[in-house]
Structure formats: structure tokens, C-alpha cells
Design an enzyme around this catalytic site. Structure first.
Site, PDB file in Angstrom:
ATOM      1  N   ARG A  43       0.820  -1.207   0.000  1.00  0.00           N
ATOM      2  CA  ARG A  43       0.000   0.000   0.000  1.00  0.00           C
ATOM      3  C   ARG A  43       0.854   1.257   0.000  1.00  0.00           C
ATOM      4  NH1 ARG A  43      -4.545  -0.639   3.898  1.00  0.00           N
ATOM      5  NH2 ARG A  43      -5.438  -1.563   2.007  1.00  0.00           N
ATOM      6  N   TYR A  44       1.885   1.268   0.825  1.00  0.00           N
ATOM      7  CA  TYR A  44       2.797   2.414   0.911  1.00  0.00           C
ATOM      8  C   TYR A  44       4.012   2.153   0.027  1.00  0.00           C
ATOM      9  CZ  TYR A  44       0.014   3.459   5.064  1.00  0.00           C
ATOM     10  OH  TYR A  44      -1.024   3.721   5.922  1.00  0.00           O
ATOM     11  N   ARG A  47       7.169   0.057   1.774  1.00  0.00           N
ATOM     12  CA  ARG A  47       7.011  -1.049   2.705  1.00  0.00           C
ATOM     13  C   ARG A  47       5.905  -1.987   2.247  1.00  0.00           C
ATOM     14  NH1 ARG A  47       4.685   3.682   6.241  1.00  0.00           N
ATOM     15  NH2 ARG A  47       5.748   4.629   4.499  1.00  0.00           N
ATOM     16  N   CYS A  56      -3.479 -17.704  15.524  1.00  0.00           N
ATOM     17  CA  CYS A  56      -3.123 -16.737  16.555  1.00  0.00           C
ATOM     18  C   CYS A  56      -3.461 -17.354  17.907  1.00  0.00           C
ATOM     19  CB  CYS A  56      -3.907 -15.437  16.335  1.00  0.00           C
ATOM     20  SG  CYS A  56      -3.389 -14.066  17.382  1.00  0.00           S
ATOM     21  N   CYS A  60      -8.875 -12.165  18.793  1.00  0.00           N
ATOM     22  CA  CYS A  60      -9.469 -10.941  19.336  1.00  0.00           C
ATOM     23  C   CYS A  60     -10.757 -10.617  18.594  1.00  0.00           C
ATOM     24  CB  CYS A  60      -8.484  -9.778  19.209  1.00  0.00           C
ATOM     25  SG  CYS A  60      -6.917 -10.063  20.049  1.00  0.00           S
ATOM     26  N   CYS A  63     -10.557  -8.052  15.784  1.00  0.00           N
ATOM     27  CA  CYS A  63      -9.537  -8.312  14.765  1.00  0.00           C
ATOM     28  C   CYS A  63      -9.950  -7.767  13.395  1.00  0.00           C
ATOM     29  CB  CYS A  63      -9.280  -9.806  14.666  1.00  0.00           C
ATOM     30  SG  CYS A  63      -8.020 -10.244  13.443  1.00  0.00           S
ATOM     31  N   ARG A  65      -8.901  -8.782  10.637  1.00  0.00           N
ATOM     32  CA  ARG A  65      -8.917  -9.860   9.640  1.00  0.00           C
ATOM     33  C   ARG A  65      -9.813 -11.023  10.069  1.00  0.00           C
ATOM     34  NH1 ARG A  65      -2.992  -8.831   9.606  1.00  0.00           N
ATOM     35  NH2 ARG A  65      -2.734  -7.155   8.098  1.00  0.00           N
ATOM     36  N   ASP A 224     -11.124  -0.410  13.539  1.00  0.00           N
ATOM     37  CA  ASP A 224     -11.495  -0.484  12.128  1.00  0.00           C
ATOM     38  C   ASP A 224     -12.977  -0.825  11.967  1.00  0.00           C
ATOM     39  OD1 ASP A 224      -8.900   0.054  11.304  1.00  0.00           O
ATOM     40  OD2 ASP A 224      -8.338  -2.067  11.240  1.00  0.00           O
ATOM     41  N   ASP A 261      -7.072   4.263  10.533  1.00  0.00           N
ATOM     42  CA  ASP A 261      -6.679   3.589   9.296  1.00  0.00           C
ATOM     43  C   ASP A 261      -7.892   3.668   8.372  1.00  0.00           C
ATOM     44  OD1 ASP A 261      -5.108   2.238   7.513  1.00  0.00           O
ATOM     45  OD2 ASP A 261      -4.645   0.577   8.860  1.00  0.00           O
ATOM     46  N   LYS A 268      -3.121   5.323   7.026  1.00  0.00           N
ATOM     47  CA  LYS A 268      -3.244   5.847   8.387  1.00  0.00           C
ATOM     48  C   LYS A 268      -3.209   7.382   8.387  1.00  0.00           C
ATOM     49  CE  LYS A 268      -0.814   1.830  10.246  1.00  0.00           C
ATOM     50  NZ  LYS A 268      -0.396   1.300   8.928  1.00  0.00           N
TER      51      LYS A 268
END
Length: 323
Positions: A43-44, A47, A56, A60, A63, A65, A224, A261, A268
Site C-alpha cells: 500500500r505504501y 514497505r 493466533c 481478538c 480483529c 482480519r 477499524d 486507518d 493511516k
């Protein structure tokens, strides 16, 4: 046993996830759209983010995702990893590689080392970051073998995910200390969650606890717009009030950068409170943490001769609207 416990609320499913499920989006950040090859989000400019597993030690409820959970437990296949590595090698502007998931530290030390070895062999990659909740919820995984392996492929930065002071257990602090002693700086990325950490006191206690554990408070994320998380989201105004309640009332080291975000892959955006009230060609008016108003003389633009220009106006300042 307390249904309002701040750790329980992050881990246990709630009926609200279904009742409010249609409000938001499966992939609000549009990571799949920005995936150059499967699993590699670019995206950037400089990076990339490698999503290498959905496994995981804690699923959470906030999350970003959650969409991946439907696929069951998976680790990215070797041929997919090879495509990611080839993409990074072919794009010399990439200097920063982030390993994410799920949680990369659920891979075996041997699997993780092979991936790091390949990334580190690419000359233009300067730093590697690992995003992990393991130091918080599975600190036993942070053993000597893992830390010694990671120390061979530096510079590596660890971004972990404490959301509440109760998560700063003795075991978690020891895990962070072990990572640090092997030359790996540790930052924290928390998420602002309703009923978990959405007060100035809770955020201050968390950030002070992190600093005592030698972990830098890095980001405080606005939650998000993920499907099934509406009951955990707060308003942006509340987040700004929390930041303003920290700024000036504690060390700047204890104040994370509050960010949104943006949905749709916008990236961000930092939000830090309304301290700049207005701007003219000659002055900027500020409000400090006590609410006091100060007028700051803005230097004139420097001309080509190295002197402060007296003729004309700075066009860039003219076009800035008053706030």
C-alpha cells in the site's frame, strides 16, 4: 467470571457481533485489493506487509482480519512465500517488510528463520518488523531459542498489542524484556475499544505500565470498520479527548499517536487534538494543554539569498484556511 472484564471482552464472543453484523465490512481496509501477490499487501511506496498465517493464540473480537477465520487454520504455502520474496526482490523501493497474520510467532522457530533468512538476503531491505500478540497472551513462546534466532537477522522491530494494564502480567513483562535484551526494540499498538480502554485513566495506566516494561506506546488505533465489531467501537471525538487528557499531563513518551486507518485503503491518518486554532501570514495561534491561548510569530519565508523575504507573500501560507 465478570462479563465486563476488559480482557474477557476482547476474547469472548458476544451476541452483538451477530446482531450488528450487517453494519460494517469484511475487509474495510481493502487489503485484498492492494495485494500485489496473494498475502502481500503493498500500500505504501517503501514497505510491504506479509500475511503469513491466520493462526493466533487469541482470536481478538476486534480483529481486522476476522474474514480469514472462515478458512480454518492455515499457514501460507511455500510457493506463496516464494512469490512474495520474489516480488520484494524485484521492487527495490521496498526497504521495510512487516510480518503479520494471524501471528507470525505461531510458526516454528525453524520456519520463521527460513523466512527471515530469505528476506535478509535482499540487499535493499533495511528493516524487518514483526507484528505479534504473543508477548501478551502466550509469553511462554518467547524462549531463548527464538530470541537468539531473531537477533541474527536484525535490525528487527517487534510491534506487540497490549490493550489494557491487566494484560501487563509478570510473564508478559519478562517476555518483552527477553526480546529487548536480544537487541530487538518493542513498540505497542493498541486499539481503542469501548468498555475496555476508552478512558483517560485506563489509557494512562496502560501507557505508564508499558514504559515501566520498557515498551514504547506507538499507536492507538481507532477501531477499524470490521463486520461484527460495532459494539466495540468508540467515536473519534472520544479518542481525541483521551489524547488531550494525556498530552501535557504525562510524559510525551507515554502519549501514543492516535490514528485512523482509513477505509478503502486510504492509509493511516494521525489525529492529535485541536491545538492550532488559526494561522495567518504572520502568526499561528495555539491552545496549550491547560486551555490557555498563545500567539506564536511565524518566520517569514526565506528567499533565494538566504534572507527573510520582505516583498510578496508566501503563497503556501495564503492558501491555508483558518482552522
Amino acid at each position: 467470571n465478570d462479563p465486563y472484564d476488559p480482557v474477557r471482552k476482547q476474547a469472548f464472543p458476544a451476541f452483538d457481533e451477530i446482531a450488528l453484523s450487517g453494519i460494517l465490512s469484511e475487509d474495510p481496509l481493502e487489503e485484498e485489493r492492494d495485494s500485489a501477490v496473494p498475502g502481500l499487501v503493498h500500500r505504501y511506496p517503501d514497505r510491504v506487509l506479509m500475511v503469513i498465517t491466520d493462526i493466533c493464540p487469541m482470536f481478538c473480537r476486534h480483529c481486522t482480519r476476522k474474514r480469514e477465520w472462515r478458512r480454518g487454520r492455515w499457514v501460507r504455502k511455500q510457493e506463496d512465500i516464494a512469490r512474495m520474496i520474489d516480488y520484494i526482490r524485484e521492487h527495490q523501493q521496498i526497504r521495510d517488510v512487516i510480518l503479520s497474520g494471524g501471528d507470525p510467532l505461531t510458526l516454528s522457530t525453524r520456519q520463521l528463520e527460513e523466512m527471515l533468512r530469505q528476506i535478509r538476503s535482499i540487499e535493499h531491505v533495511e528493516i524487518i518488523r514483526i507484528g505479534s500478540r504473543v508477548p501478551v497472551v502466550l509469553p511462554q513462546r518467547i524462549d531463548d531459542d527464538l530470541c537468539q534466532m531473531l537477533s541474527k537477522y536484525g535490525p528487527i522491530w517487534m510491534n506487540t498489542h497490549f490493550n489494557h494494564e491487566h494484560e501487563l502480567t509478570d510473564e508478559a513483562r519478562k517476555a518483552c524484556d527477553k526480546i529487548l535484551r536480544n537487541g530487538i526494540p518493542v513498540n505497542n499498538q493498541s486499539v481503542l475499544l469501548a468498555g475496555v480502554n476508552d478512558s483517560v485513566e485506563q489509557q494512562r495506566n496502560l501507557c505508564h505500565g508499558l514504559l515501566k516494561a520498557k515498551v514504547r506506546p506507538y499507536y492507538l488505533f481507532q477501531a477499524d470498520e470490521v463486520e461484527g465489531t460495532e459494539h466495540l467501537r468508540t467515536t473519534v471525538e472520544k479518542g481525541l479527548r483521551i489524547i488531550e487528557g494525556l498530552r501535557g499531563h504525562t510524559s510525551g513518551l507515554a502519549v501514543p499517536t492516535y490514528v485512523v486507518d482509513l477505509p478503502g485503503g486510504g492509509g493511516k491518518v494521525p489525529l492529535q487534538g485541536r491545538y492550532q486554532l488559526s494561522r495567518t501570514n504572520g502568526h499561528v495561534v495555539f491552545r496549550n494543554y491547560r486551555g490557555e491561548i498563545y500567539r506564536y510569530r511565524n518566520p517569514r519565508p526565506v528567499n533565494g539569498n538566504g534572507r527573510n523575504g520582505r516583498q510578496g507573500k508566501d503563497r503556501s501560507q495564503m492558501e491555508l484556511p483558518q482552522l
